[in-house]
Design a protein around this motif. Sequence first.
Motif, PDB file in Angstrom:
ATOM      1  N   SER A 109       0.808  -1.219   0.000  1.00  0.00           N
ATOM      2  CA  SER A 109       0.000   0.000   0.000  1.00  0.00           C
ATOM      3  C   SER A 109       0.841   1.270   0.000  1.00  0.00           C
ATOM      4  O   SER A 109       0.430   2.293  -0.533  1.00  0.00           O
ATOM      5  CB  SER A 109      -0.961   0.008   1.187  1.00  0.00           C
ATOM      6  N   GLN A 123       3.480   1.741  -1.685  1.00  0.00           N
ATOM      7  CA  GLN A 123       4.159   1.883  -2.978  1.00  0.00           C
ATOM      8  C   GLN A 123       3.549   2.965  -3.862  1.00  0.00           C
ATOM      9  O   GLN A 123       4.129   3.325  -4.880  1.00  0.00           O
ATOM     10  CB  GLN A 123       4.161   0.543  -3.724  1.00  0.00           C
ATOM     11  N   ILE A 124       2.386   3.481  -3.504  1.00  0.00           N
ATOM     12  CA  ILE A 124       1.743   4.515  -4.319  1.00  0.00           C
ATOM     13  C   ILE A 124       2.641   5.746  -4.442  1.00  0.00           C
ATOM     14  O   ILE A 124       2.581   6.476  -5.415  1.00  0.00           O
ATOM     15  CB  ILE A 124       0.351   4.883  -3.759  1.00  0.00           C
ATOM     16  N   ARG A 169       5.604   4.170  -7.189  1.00  0.00           N
ATOM     17  CA  ARG A 169       5.284   3.654  -8.520  1.00  0.00           C
ATOM     18  C   ARG A 169       3.852   4.036  -8.877  1.00  0.00           C
ATOM     19  O   ARG A 169       2.958   3.959  -8.034  1.00  0.00           O
ATOM     20  CB  ARG A 169       5.391   2.125  -8.542  1.00  0.00           C
ATOM     21  N   PRO A 170       3.623   4.400 -10.132  1.00  0.00           N
ATOM     22  CA  PRO A 170       2.260   4.741 -10.550  1.00  0.00           C
ATOM     23  C   PRO A 170       1.279   3.573 -10.377  1.00  0.00           C
ATOM     24  O   PRO A 170       0.115   3.782 -10.103  1.00  0.00           O
ATOM     25  CB  PRO A 170       2.396   5.096 -12.025  1.00  0.00           C
ATOM     26  N   ASP A 171       1.765   2.334 -10.522  1.00  0.00           N
ATOM     27  CA  ASP A 171       0.872   1.190 -10.370  1.00  0.00           C
ATOM     28  C   ASP A 171       0.683   0.786  -8.908  1.00  0.00           C
ATOM     29  O   ASP A 171      -0.020  -0.178  -8.614  1.00  0.00           O
ATOM     30  CB  ASP A 171       1.367   0.003 -11.192  1.00  0.00           C
ATOM     31  N   GLY A 172       1.273   1.525  -7.979  1.00  0.00           N
ATOM     32  CA  GLY A 172       1.145   1.221  -6.554  1.00  0.00           C
ATOM     33  C   GLY A 172      -0.270   1.393  -6.042  1.00  0.00           C
ATOM     34  O   GLY A 172      -0.626   0.833  -5.005  1.00  0.00           O
ATOM     35  N   GLU A 173      -1.095   2.145  -6.765  1.00  0.00           N
ATOM     36  CA  GLU A 173      -2.468   2.344  -6.323  1.00  0.00           C
ATOM     37  C   GLU A 173      -3.294   1.061  -6.411  1.00  0.00           C
ATOM     38  O   GLU A 173      -4.329   0.933  -5.757  1.00  0.00           O
ATOM     39  CB  GLU A 173      -3.147   3.450  -7.124  1.00  0.00           C
ATOM     40  N   GLN A 174      -2.833   0.085  -7.190  1.00  0.00           N
ATOM     41  CA  GLN A 174      -3.602  -1.153  -7.355  1.00  0.00           C
ATOM     42  C   GLN A 174      -3.789  -1.891  -6.032  1.00  0.00           C
ATOM     43  O   GLN A 174      -4.832  -2.507  -5.809  1.00  0.00           O
ATOM     44  CB  GLN A 174      -2.930  -2.064  -8.391  1.00  0.00           C
ATOM     45  N   LEU A 186      -4.125  -0.544  -3.025  1.00  0.00           N
ATOM     46  CA  LEU A 186      -5.190   0.132  -2.282  1.00  0.00           C
ATOM     47  C   LEU A 186      -6.548  -0.118  -2.935  1.00  0.00           C
ATOM     48  O   LEU A 186      -7.550  -0.319  -2.244  1.00  0.00           O
ATOM     49  CB  LEU A 186      -4.911   1.628  -2.186  1.00  0.00           C
TER      50      LEU A 186
END
Length: 145
Positions: free
Chosen positions: A17, A19-20, A23-28, A30
């Motif tokens: 969580s 990682q947002i 990295r742009p894909d870190g929102e996945q 959440l």
Amino acid sequence: MKITVDLDELKQLVQDSGQIFLRPDGEQALLRLLELQETINGAVDQARRTLEEEALRLNPNFTCIKADNLTVHYRCFGPRYELDEQLLPELNPDLIINRSSCSVNTKAVEAILKTTGELPLGIIERERPRRITFARQEADDDGQE
């Protein structure tokens, strides 16, 4: 409906969580947690409706059941009575509780603080802890996010 929670996946989602920020894909991570939460909340709401229907079918006067590890209450919330504002002058004063409250006019205080650099007499700034919140972005009316 079958809900399976992979505890290892859940643990990994919690770890990912943060990682947002990196990295742009870190929102996945959440978004997946929110999806799981919505699924569970939906199931709990459905269970409440099912439980209510079954309880009232078995006993229209149902109010409570106590199991080994759970208590289920069927009760009302909020005030039981309300005042008919149109008849207020005619009501028995013993039946009414008058309440008044005061609150701070934040804009006026901030204007004084900006001008003088000090809070006015009798105004104290409260300690307000910060906390992180996150929610799914809802699409605008035109379908755009």
